[in-house]
Design a protein around this motif. Sequence first.
Motif, PDB file in Angstrom:
ATOM      1  N   PHE A   1       0.827  -1.192   0.000  1.00  0.00           N
ATOM      2  CA  PHE A   1       0.000   0.000   0.000  1.00  0.00           C
ATOM      3  C   PHE A   1       0.868   1.252   0.000  1.00  0.00           C
ATOM      4  N   SER A   2       1.958   1.230   0.780  1.00  0.00           N
ATOM      5  CA  SER A   2       2.826   2.405   0.812  1.00  0.00           C
ATOM      6  C   SER A   2       3.423   2.666  -0.557  1.00  0.00           C
ATOM      7  N   ALA A   3       3.692   1.615  -1.333  1.00  0.00           N
ATOM      8  CA  ALA A   3       4.198   1.802  -2.688  1.00  0.00           C
ATOM      9  C   ALA A   3       3.160   2.497  -3.552  1.00  0.00           C
ATOM     10  N   LEU A   4       1.881   2.142  -3.350  1.00  0.00           N
ATOM     11  CA  LEU A   4       0.819   2.807  -4.095  1.00  0.00           C
ATOM     12  C   LEU A   4       0.736   4.284  -3.723  1.00  0.00           C
ATOM     13  N   LEU A   5       0.855   4.577  -2.421  1.00  0.00           N
ATOM     14  CA  LEU A   5       0.813   5.974  -1.982  1.00  0.00           C
ATOM     15  C   LEU A   5       1.953   6.756  -2.595  1.00  0.00           C
ATOM     16  N   LYS A   6       3.136   6.150  -2.610  1.00  0.00           N
ATOM     17  CA  LYS A   6       4.303   6.842  -3.162  1.00  0.00           C
ATOM     18  C   LYS A   6       4.077   7.172  -4.625  1.00  0.00           C
ATOM     19  N   LYS A   7       3.475   6.234  -5.344  1.00  0.00           N
ATOM     20  CA  LYS A   7       3.214   6.442  -6.755  1.00  0.00           C
ATOM     21  C   LYS A   7       2.146   7.502  -6.955  1.00  0.00           C
ATOM     22  N   ALA A   8       1.127   7.502  -6.085  1.00  0.00           N
ATOM     23  CA  ALA A   8       0.006   8.418  -6.255  1.00  0.00           C
ATOM     24  C   ALA A   8       0.353   9.847  -5.891  1.00  0.00           C
ATOM     25  N   TYR A   9       1.195  10.039  -4.898  1.00  0.00           N
ATOM     26  CA  TYR A   9       1.431  11.381  -4.385  1.00  0.00           C
ATOM     27  C   TYR A   9       2.914  11.733  -4.420  1.00  0.00           C
ATOM     28  N   SER A  10       3.548  11.458  -5.528  1.00  0.00           N
ATOM     29  CA  SER A  10       4.975  11.720  -5.636  1.00  0.00           C
ATOM     30  C   SER A  10       5.268  13.142  -6.074  1.00  0.00           C
ATOM     31  N   GLN A  11       4.206  13.927  -6.447  1.00  0.00           N
ATOM     32  CA  GLN A  11       4.440  15.281  -6.914  1.00  0.00           C
ATOM     33  C   GLN A  11       4.160  16.279  -5.803  1.00  0.00           C
ATOM     34  N   ASN A  12       4.938  17.371  -5.788  1.00  0.00           N
ATOM     35  CA  ASN A  12       4.688  18.507  -4.898  1.00  0.00           C
ATOM     36  C   ASN A  12       4.522  18.071  -3.447  1.00  0.00           C
ATOM     37  N   THR A  13       5.408  17.229  -2.961  1.00  0.00           N
ATOM     38  CA  THR A  13       5.257  16.688  -1.614  1.00  0.00           C
ATOM     39  C   THR A  13       6.376  17.133  -0.689  1.00  0.00           C
ATOM     40  N   THR A  14       7.099  18.205  -1.036  1.00  0.00           N
ATOM     41  CA  THR A  14       8.235  18.595  -0.218  1.00  0.00           C
ATOM     42  C   THR A  14       7.874  18.847   1.235  1.00  0.00           C
ATOM     43  N   PRO A  15       6.822  19.657   1.555  1.00  0.00           N
ATOM     44  CA  PRO A  15       6.492  19.848   2.981  1.00  0.00           C
ATOM     45  C   PRO A  15       6.133  18.541   3.674  1.00  0.00           C
ATOM     46  N   VAL A  16       5.381  17.699   2.997  1.00  0.00           N
ATOM     47  CA  VAL A  16       5.016  16.409   3.576  1.00  0.00           C
ATOM     48  C   VAL A  16       6.261  15.541   3.750  1.00  0.00           C
ATOM     49  N   ASN A  17       7.137  15.564   2.759  1.00  0.00           N
ATOM     50  CA  ASN A  17       8.364  14.776   2.869  1.00  0.00           C
ATOM     51  C   ASN A  17       9.221  15.239   4.045  1.00  0.00           C
ATOM     52  N   ASP A  18       9.217  16.552   4.310  1.00  0.00           N
ATOM     53  CA  ASP A  18       9.968  17.049   5.465  1.00  0.00           C
ATOM     54  C   ASP A  18       9.436  16.435   6.753  1.00  0.00           C
ATOM     55  N   VAL A  19       8.117  16.358   6.869  1.00  0.00           N
ATOM     56  CA  VAL A  19       7.508  15.758   8.060  1.00  0.00           C
ATOM     57  C   VAL A  19       7.844  14.269   8.128  1.00  0.00           C
ATOM     58  N   LEU A  20       7.741  13.592   6.980  1.00  0.00           N
ATOM     59  CA  LEU A  20       8.006  12.155   6.966  1.00  0.00           C
ATOM     60  C   LEU A  20       9.472  11.860   7.283  1.00  0.00           C
ATOM     61  N   ASN A  21      10.386  12.695   6.782  1.00  0.00           N
ATOM     62  CA  ASN A  21      11.804  12.471   7.099  1.00  0.00           C
ATOM     63  C   ASN A  21      12.100  12.785   8.560  1.00  0.00           C
ATOM     64  N   PHE A  22      11.380  13.749   9.117  1.00  0.00           N
ATOM     65  CA  PHE A  22      11.493  14.024  10.555  1.00  0.00           C
ATOM     66  C   PHE A  22      11.049  12.789  11.345  1.00  0.00           C
ATOM     67  N   ALA A  23       9.912  12.230  10.948  1.00  0.00           N
ATOM     68  CA  ALA A  23       9.434  11.009  11.603  1.00  0.00           C
ATOM     69  C   ALA A  23      10.415   9.862  11.391  1.00  0.00           C
ATOM     70  N   LEU A  24      10.991   9.797  10.193  1.00  0.00           N
ATOM     71  CA  LEU A  24      11.941   8.718   9.899  1.00  0.00           C
ATOM     72  C   LEU A  24      13.176   8.818  10.793  1.00  0.00           C
ATOM     73  N   THR A  25      13.623  10.034  11.064  1.00  0.00           N
ATOM     74  CA  THR A  25      14.777  10.209  11.965  1.00  0.00           C
ATOM     75  C   THR A  25      14.481   9.631  13.340  1.00  0.00           C
TER      76      THR A  25
END
Length: 275
Positions: free
Chosen positions: A47-71
Amino acid sequence: MNLFGIIEEIKEVDAEFEDRISPRRAAIKNITSFGSKVAMATLPFAFSALLKKAYSQNTTPVNDVLNFALTLEYLEAYFYNQGLAQANLIPVAHKSYITTIAGHENAHVAFLKNILGNAAIASPKFDLTAKGIFGDVLTNYNTYLLVAEIFEDTGVRAYKGQMGNLLGNQVVLTAALQIHSVEGRHASAIRYLRASRGANIKPWISGSSTVFNDTGVIVSNASYANENNTVQNGIDITTLNAVNGTTSITAAIEAFDEPLDKATVLNILVPFIAS
């Protein structure tokens, strides 16, 4: 994880979701038959692969949050993996708890990395002693549990602090909330284990008008700052009716958990990051 429920919620707010996944609208139809094609344990990652494919554009702010969580998840996974690797650190009676929590943290790391794909940051190198503050963390089980409690309580507050930044992305917000609740259970379990060895703590964060850090360890004060707050959305909880009279200050403190902002959490993590 209720994947089908999440998909239905996504489709309610994003009519183009199926098209994002597949121009032939086949992927979502196929996922309904995953039960017969894919082992249930692999569903979150598929499912996470599907999400990555679906929302791979314009996700910089979200990616910042996700990388914070990943840390945070990198640190927690490393901490529990290192603890389990020590021959005589964890008592046999507690090993199933720590093993289970380690499994969850490793799954969180894998899940977040899968969503982020190439945008995922690499794991820092960690110093679990926090530059010597907890020098015996991997040889003294009481210290190990104390650090675990600090990590888990901080993690719960850190996830809560980022929820507002995910309001525009219901899919990621849902996934973050699902991880957040599990981190809350970890915090409670670790507190239970500490209490079983004599620590004077409850399974949840408590306090008083003068005590915001119920661990009794001053070096962890930043992780518990403002936890004795009793005013929520302008309402003083201690003025509300309870079973007998008004709500006690202890109940008011324990009934609400407080968020931590990103900068505060990163400052807390600084001593634990070697490079």
